[in-house]
Design a protein around this motif. Sequence first.
Motif, PDB file in Angstrom:
ATOM      1  N   THR A  86       0.798  -1.218   0.000  1.00  0.00           N
ATOM      2  CA  THR A  86       0.000   0.000   0.000  1.00  0.00           C
ATOM      3  C   THR A  86       0.831   1.268   0.000  1.00  0.00           C
ATOM      4  O   THR A  86       1.888   1.338   0.637  1.00  0.00           O
ATOM      5  CB  THR A  86      -0.976   0.016   1.196  1.00  0.00           C
ATOM      6  N   ALA A 115       1.844  -5.820   6.010  1.00  0.00           N
ATOM      7  CA  ALA A 115       1.874  -4.792   4.974  1.00  0.00           C
ATOM      8  C   ALA A 115       3.285  -4.459   4.523  1.00  0.00           C
ATOM      9  O   ALA A 115       4.241  -4.530   5.297  1.00  0.00           O
ATOM     10  CB  ALA A 115       1.175  -3.535   5.466  1.00  0.00           C
ATOM     11  N   ILE A 127      -0.201   2.192   7.309  1.00  0.00           N
ATOM     12  CA  ILE A 127      -0.141   0.826   7.842  1.00  0.00           C
ATOM     13  C   ILE A 127      -0.775   0.753   9.224  1.00  0.00           C
ATOM     14  O   ILE A 127      -1.491  -0.206   9.534  1.00  0.00           O
ATOM     15  CB  ILE A 127       1.307   0.291   7.824  1.00  0.00           C
TER      16      ILE A 127
END
Length: 195
Positions: A86, A115, A127
């Motif tokens: 991400t 993550a 996160i």
Amino acid sequence: MSQALKIAVILSSTRPTRLADKPATWFLDFAKAQHPEIAFELVDLRDYDLPFFDEVASNAWAPSQSAEAVKWQKKVGEFDGYIFVTAEYNHSITGVLKNALDQAYVEWGKKPMGAVGYGGLGAGRAIEHLRAIAVELQMVPVRNAVHIGGGDFMAISPMGQNAEMSTIAPHIEGSAKALLDDIAWWGAATKAARG
């Protein structure tokens, strides 16, 4: 129930100019080399044309009416754990990832998540937000994460040097290994408990 763990590596950005492919591909290759006993699969949110969540309720309470949401739920349900790749958008996760998380509930539960984040601060705030969402979805957030920030982020970004991941790999391999070890342990523990 099969003993081999199946872990999704989820690309959490759908922008045409996203950076996600670069760290996701590197991480997937690294994961397969570190834990060949685990089946890792790249799952791209671009492949799911999810509407904005507008169901009467979460699928914990009522079946979803959207065919795309049901398709997504079936895919999510295949896995024993999740690693989200991400970016950080305005101190949080991407909007498309939040929507994808909201489109399922039952399928996420009692499975570990971790993550790989990238951005100026290594997506640290995103996160942490993702971990809070995961708790509500009854996932098990693991301690370790990969944070690609600062100079490492600029080294691989098209806004910087646009270098290959091998340029920064020595800086992030330790955290990547720790994340994978966490996912392997918690994946096995939660799978046994679910069984």
